[in-house]
Design a protein around this motif. Structure first.
Motif, PDB file in Angstrom:
ATOM      1  N   ASP A   1       0.840  -1.199   0.000  1.00  0.00           N
ATOM      2  CA  ASP A   1       0.000   0.000   0.000  1.00  0.00           C
ATOM      3  C   ASP A   1       0.874   1.247   0.000  1.00  0.00           C
ATOM      4  O   ASP A   1       0.451   2.303  -0.456  1.00  0.00           O
ATOM      5  CB  ASP A   1      -0.900   0.002   1.236  1.00  0.00           C
ATOM      6  N   PHE A   2       2.077   1.107   0.523  1.00  0.00           N
ATOM      7  CA  PHE A   2       3.070   2.177   0.550  1.00  0.00           C
ATOM      8  C   PHE A   2       4.419   1.589   0.154  1.00  0.00           C
ATOM      9  O   PHE A   2       4.833   0.564   0.692  1.00  0.00           O
ATOM     10  CB  PHE A   2       3.213   2.776   1.960  1.00  0.00           C
ATOM     11  N   ILE A   3       5.120   2.233  -0.781  1.00  0.00           N
ATOM     12  CA  ILE A   3       6.503   1.870  -1.060  1.00  0.00           C
ATOM     13  C   ILE A   3       7.370   3.097  -0.827  1.00  0.00           C
ATOM     14  O   ILE A   3       6.950   4.226  -1.099  1.00  0.00           O
ATOM     15  CB  ILE A   3       6.696   1.302  -2.475  1.00  0.00           C
ATOM     16  N   LEU A   4       8.602   2.875  -0.313  1.00  0.00           N
ATOM     17  CA  LEU A   4       9.444   3.982   0.131  1.00  0.00           C
ATOM     18  C   LEU A   4      10.865   3.874  -0.429  1.00  0.00           C
ATOM     19  O   LEU A   4      11.837   3.745   0.319  1.00  0.00           O
ATOM     20  CB  LEU A   4       9.507   4.026   1.668  1.00  0.00           C
ATOM     21  N   PRO A   5      11.040   3.919  -1.734  1.00  0.00           N
ATOM     22  CA  PRO A   5      12.383   3.794  -2.307  1.00  0.00           C
ATOM     23  C   PRO A   5      13.153   5.110  -2.283  1.00  0.00           C
ATOM     24  O   PRO A   5      12.561   6.196  -2.330  1.00  0.00           O
ATOM     25  CB  PRO A   5      12.100   3.383  -3.753  1.00  0.00           C
ATOM     26  N   ASN A   6      14.486   5.007  -2.234  1.00  0.00           N
ATOM     27  CA  ASN A   6      15.322   6.160  -2.565  1.00  0.00           C
ATOM     28  C   ASN A   6      15.515   6.166  -4.086  1.00  0.00           C
ATOM     29  O   ASN A   6      15.037   5.274  -4.794  1.00  0.00           O
ATOM     30  CB  ASN A   6      16.648   6.125  -1.799  1.00  0.00           C
ATOM     31  N   THR A   7      16.224   7.148  -4.603  1.00  0.00           N
ATOM     32  CA  THR A   7      16.341   7.254  -6.064  1.00  0.00           C
ATOM     33  C   THR A   7      17.112   6.084  -6.665  1.00  0.00           C
ATOM     34  O   THR A   7      16.792   5.645  -7.784  1.00  0.00           O
ATOM     35  CB  THR A   7      17.016   8.574  -6.476  1.00  0.00           C
ATOM     36  N   THR A   8      18.107   5.570  -5.964  1.00  0.00           N
ATOM     37  CA  THR A   8      18.855   4.424  -6.492  1.00  0.00           C
ATOM     38  C   THR A   8      17.955   3.210  -6.619  1.00  0.00           C
ATOM     39  O   THR A   8      17.929   2.528  -7.661  1.00  0.00           O
ATOM     40  CB  THR A   8      20.053   4.094  -5.586  1.00  0.00           C
ATOM     41  N   GLU A   9      17.213   2.912  -5.561  1.00  0.00           N
ATOM     42  CA  GLU A   9      16.305   1.762  -5.592  1.00  0.00           C
ATOM     43  C   GLU A   9      15.236   1.947  -6.656  1.00  0.00           C
ATOM     44  O   GLU A   9      14.882   0.993  -7.362  1.00  0.00           O
ATOM     45  CB  GLU A   9      15.686   1.583  -4.206  1.00  0.00           C
ATOM     46  N   ALA A  10      14.737   3.162  -6.791  1.00  0.00           N
ATOM     47  CA  ALA A  10      13.739   3.448  -7.824  1.00  0.00           C
ATOM     48  C   ALA A  10      14.307   3.166  -9.217  1.00  0.00           C
ATOM     49  O   ALA A  10      13.641   2.567 -10.070  1.00  0.00           O
ATOM     50  CB  ALA A  10      13.275   4.895  -7.714  1.00  0.00           C
ATOM     51  N   CYS A  11      15.534   3.605  -9.450  1.00  0.00           N
ATOM     52  CA  CYS A  11      16.146   3.398 -10.764  1.00  0.00           C
ATOM     53  C   CYS A  11      16.333   1.923 -11.078  1.00  0.00           C
ATOM     54  O   CYS A  11      16.079   1.480 -12.209  1.00  0.00           O
ATOM     55  CB  CYS A  11      17.477   4.139 -10.845  1.00  0.00           C
ATOM     56  N   PHE A  12      16.749   1.139 -10.081  1.00  0.00           N
ATOM     57  CA  PHE A  12      16.916  -0.291 -10.339  1.00  0.00           C
ATOM     58  C   PHE A  12      15.569  -0.966 -10.593  1.00  0.00           C
ATOM     59  O   PHE A  12      15.463  -1.835 -11.466  1.00  0.00           O
ATOM     60  CB  PHE A  12      17.648  -0.963  -9.177  1.00  0.00           C
TER      61      PHE A  12
ATOM     62  N   GLU B   1       8.307  12.424 -12.570  1.00  0.00           N
ATOM     63  CA  GLU B   1       8.111  11.392 -13.588  1.00  0.00           C
ATOM     64  C   GLU B   1       8.431  10.013 -13.020  1.00  0.00           C
ATOM     65  O   GLU B   1       7.706   9.032 -13.269  1.00  0.00           O
ATOM     66  CB  GLU B   1       8.996  11.685 -14.798  1.00  0.00           C
ATOM     67  N   MET B   2       9.523   9.928 -12.247  1.00  0.00           N
ATOM     68  CA  MET B   2       9.905   8.652 -11.667  1.00  0.00           C
ATOM     69  C   MET B   2       8.841   8.157 -10.687  1.00  0.00           C
ATOM     70  O   MET B   2       8.514   6.964 -10.649  1.00  0.00           O
ATOM     71  CB  MET B   2      11.267   8.780 -10.966  1.00  0.00           C
ATOM     72  N   ALA B   3       8.300   9.062  -9.884  1.00  0.00           N
ATOM     73  CA  ALA B   3       7.239   8.681  -8.953  1.00  0.00           C
ATOM     74  C   ALA B   3       6.022   8.155  -9.706  1.00  0.00           C
ATOM     75  O   ALA B   3       5.397   7.158  -9.297  1.00  0.00           O
ATOM     76  CB  ALA B   3       6.859   9.870  -8.073  1.00  0.00           C
ATOM     77  N   ASN B   4       5.691   8.809 -10.808  1.00  0.00           N
ATOM     78  CA  ASN B   4       4.560   8.343 -11.611  1.00  0.00           C
ATOM     79  C   ASN B   4       4.813   6.954 -12.188  1.00  0.00           C
ATOM     80  O   ASN B   4       3.914   6.106 -12.219  1.00  0.00           O
ATOM     81  CB  ASN B   4       4.266   9.342 -12.735  1.00  0.00           C
ATOM     82  N   GLU B   5       6.042   6.696 -12.627  1.00  0.00           N
ATOM     83  CA  GLU B   5       6.388   5.374 -13.141  1.00  0.00           C
ATOM     84  C   GLU B   5       6.310   4.323 -12.024  1.00  0.00           C
ATOM     85  O   GLU B   5       5.899   3.179 -12.254  1.00  0.00           O
ATOM     86  CB  GLU B   5       7.772   5.400 -13.764  1.00  0.00           C
ATOM     87  N   LEU B   6       6.698   4.718 -10.822  1.00  0.00           N
ATOM     88  CA  LEU B   6       6.653   3.792  -9.690  1.00  0.00           C
ATOM     89  C   LEU B   6       5.227   3.461  -9.267  1.00  0.00           C
ATOM     90  O   LEU B   6       5.011   2.473  -8.554  1.00  0.00           O
ATOM     91  CB  LEU B   6       7.415   4.386  -8.501  1.00  0.00           C
ATOM     92  N   SER B   7       4.262   4.259  -9.702  1.00  0.00           N
ATOM     93  CA  SER B   7       2.877   3.971  -9.345  1.00  0.00           C
ATOM     94  C   SER B   7       2.422   2.626  -9.906  1.00  0.00           C
ATOM     95  O   SER B   7       1.436   2.050  -9.437  1.00  0.00           O
ATOM     96  CB  SER B   7       1.951   5.092  -9.824  1.00  0.00           C
TER      97      SER B   7
END
Length: 281
Positions: free
Chosen positions: A139-150, A167-173
């Protein structure tokens, strides 16, 4: 929050060093929440700045613990995952979420696997892809930018533009049931920003805290644990992000100046401030 609220946190135990369960258990408990633990591994110390540390992988224990809880009728109002020791464990954790989470319960996934453009020791892209699948249960994810990129198979860089962060946050949705908390916006001078996205409400906003140029192991765990505690105390995701950022900042301030304290931040000394933060925000 009811008096009987129970959270399970799944991550490693570093016997020495302020991170993972040794942060999550006291911090979440300080919010008045009964906190159970499921260790993914036991380490003599954490892996940053120490050498020749011991590691005991507890993968084989996870399904047996789940079976015992099932027999005893043990359920949880929320499950909060942090450092997971192996890809195999992620499948066991999915089973635990499916079977031990109460109806309507919340899942918090901190995909703790990388920072500063690099994987933690022992992790790789295959693990990141599997972690992305676990995130989809959150229900909640909490990545830093490195984790998001991977997770997104994007190249990492020292700084992303504000537009790139959004944009990255939108992709992570695509990797969460509802909420993304993306850490690491540095565009406002002297401030650290977090992107808070709610895909159900189609909202995205920024939350800022004063930035301290201090790098330490375990600050992500301090942030995630205080975020979880705040949400479980009926704070909105944006307010919980603000509280978590302020709590982490106080913990860092308590640590700065002690040159012997190089293995974490003194979050214990910040815990009394949690009550003021909950009243203020």
């Amino acid at each position: 929050m009811s008096e009987t609220t129970k959270i399970l946190t799944i991550q490693d135990i570093s016997c020495y060093g302020q991170c993972s369960i040794t942060v999550a258990l006291p911090v979440v408990s300080a919010f008045g929440i009964e906190t159970a633990i499921l260790p993914s591994a036991v380490l003599s110390t954490h892996t940053s700045g120490f050498t020749d540390f011991t590691v005991r992988d507890l993968t084989e224990d996870l399904p047996e613990i789940r079976k015992h809880w099932e027999k005893e009728g043990i359920y949880f109002d929320a499950i909060y995952t942090g450092f997971i020791a192996s890809k195999e464990q992620l499948d066991y954790i999915k089973d635990i979420i499916d079977s031990r989470l109460k109806p309507g319960g919340l899942v918090f996934v901190d995909p703790a696997m990388a920072d500063h453009g690099e994987f933690y020791n022992g992790f790789d892209q295959e693990f990141a892809d599997a972690m992305g699948e676990l995130c989809k249960l959150g229900d909640f994810i909490l990545p830093n930018t490195t984790e998001a990129c991977f997770i997104l198979h994007k190249p990492w860089k020292e700084e992303f533009s504000h537009e790139e962060m959004l944009e990255m946050a939108n992709e992570l949705s695509n990797f969460t049931k509802r909420h993304v908390i993306l850490k690491g916006d540095t565009h406002n001078e002297g401030q650290l920003g977090m992107v808070v996205l709610d895909k159900q409400e189609s909202t995205i906003e920024m939350v800022y805290n004063d930035r301290i140029d201090y790098v330490s192991h375990g600050t992500g765990d301090v942030f995630a644990s205080s975020f979880v505690g705040s949400v479980m105390n009926a704070k909105s995701p944006a307010v919980a992000t603000k509280i978590a950022g302020e709590f982490t900042k106080i913990a860092i301030e308590k640590t700065i100046g002690d040159e012997t304290h190089t293995y974490g931040v003194k979050f214990e000394q910040a815990i009394p401030y949690l009550f003021d933060l909950l009243k203020t925000y």
